[in-house]
Design an enzyme around this catalytic site. Structure first.
Site, PDB file in Angstrom:
ATOM      1  CE1 TYR A  54      -3.203  -2.847   0.208  1.00  0.00           C
ATOM      2  CE2 TYR A  54      -3.646  -2.313   2.498  1.00  0.00           C
ATOM      3  CZ  TYR A  54      -3.898  -3.075   1.378  1.00  0.00           C
ATOM      4  OH  TYR A  54      -4.851  -4.069   1.433  1.00  0.00           O
ATOM      5  CD  GLN A 177      -7.825  -8.145   4.401  1.00  0.00           C
ATOM      6  OE1 GLN A 177      -7.510  -7.200   3.706  1.00  0.00           O
ATOM      7  NE2 GLN A 177      -7.349  -8.294   5.638  1.00  0.00           N
TER       8      GLN A 177
END
Length: 320
Positions: A54, A177
């Protein structure tokens, strides 16, 4: 705030969490990120999701600074490994070398001694499941990771990892996830949910508002500074079709009937599933954070009639 176990694991996470994707190190500055994190903690959020990729590592740095002054033991912090973060042929994937080097880089960026949950960000076809499981087991036993999981793995590879771990006395993944929202249902409801029930895995779900589409903010165009207006998120505009907007408008009507916002209804709808340990939300403003966290208050409003009305709009066979 309510807390849920991570599957059959003993650790508990807030049923709504705050993620760093797109926002930290990109859309918002460090001061805003710090304010969001502290406001979330004050409202009971303990789980903050991140990944080494990220903002090319900056999201981890921003979160590391944001949590300074907060008691470490009260937080559940995650990161992920898979995507390219270093030069060279070994700078990506789930080889023992890349995982080992990546965990240390993530710990350094966030200023941590350990990470609570470490995700294999994708399945790696070039690395055997044996090597992945053995490496994650090693990190847990070294105390650098407390729990490990997978992200966007299909049920087949997830079960292979669980089976190998159990057969060899190794620590298995405890969480998957995945993307889950009203417009993306099939994978969770038909494939992953049965695996979670059988093997005791938890689900942490991201994109509950489908990159903002389910908020209704794109109903009349692309607002300036919204995700769809970002250069690296331009692909999102292709998903904002006339048919999609019509469905979102109908969802807004249903939300108004229970005195919720469209976003709150979309998040509350996710929380109805017992397999979901935490719904990961994003925010660029305190007002967004407050709105998202208030979604917990509307779970009891999801009567059979309300759920039937939602299913009538977002049918699973068409919902992706």
């Amino acid at each position: 705030m309510h807390y849920r176990r991570l599957g059959r694991a003993g650790i508990k996470v807030s049923e709504i969490s705050l993620g760093a994707w797109v926002t930290f190190g990109n859309q918002i500055d460090e001061n805003t990120a710090k304010n969001l994190v502290h406001a979330a903690v004050e409202q009971g959020v303990n789980f903050f999701d991140n990944a080494d990729v990220y903002a090319k590592g900056k999201a981890e740095e921003v979160l590391g600074k944001a949590i300074q002054g907060i008691q470490r033991e009260t937080l559940v912090l995650s990161s992920k490994v898979f995507f390219p973060t270093n030069d060279g042929v070994n700078g990506r994937g789930l080889s023992r070398k890349h995982i080992f080097e990546s965990i240390h880089a993530s710990l350094r960026r966030m200023g941590l001694e350990y990470i609570d949950i470490y995700f294999c960000h994708r399945h790696d076809p070039d690395t055997t499941v044996q090597e992945v499981v053995q490496t994650m087991d090693m990190l847990v036993r070294q105390g650098k990771v407390l729990y490990w999981g997978t992200s966007q793995w299909d049920a087949f590879h997830l079960m292979r990892a669980i089976t190998f771990a159990k057969q060899n006395g190794l620590i298995p993944p405890m969480v998957e996830q995945t993307k889950y929202n009203l417009m993306n249902r099939v994978r969770v409801e038909n494939e992953l949910a049965p695996v979670c029930r059988e093997y005791g895995l938890g689900l942490t779900t991201y994109s509950p508002l489908n990159s903002g589409i389910l908020t209704g903010k794109y109903n009349d165009g692309i607002p300036e500074k919204s995700r769809a207006a970002l250069e690296d998120m331009a692909w999102l505009q292709d998903r904002i079709t006339t048919d999609v907007i019509a469905k979102v408008r109908r969802l807004t009507e249903i939300a108004q009937d229970i005195k919720a916002t469209t976003s709150q209804l979309a998040i509350a709808w996710l929380l109805r599933r017992k397999e979901v340990s935490s719904v990961i939300t994003g925010a660029t403003r305190l007002e967004q954070l407050d709105e998202n966290l208030a979604a917990t208050e509307f779970q009891n409003a999801l009567t059979d009639d309300v759920l039937d009305a939602i299913d009538g709009v977002f049918k699973i066979e068409n919902g992706g």
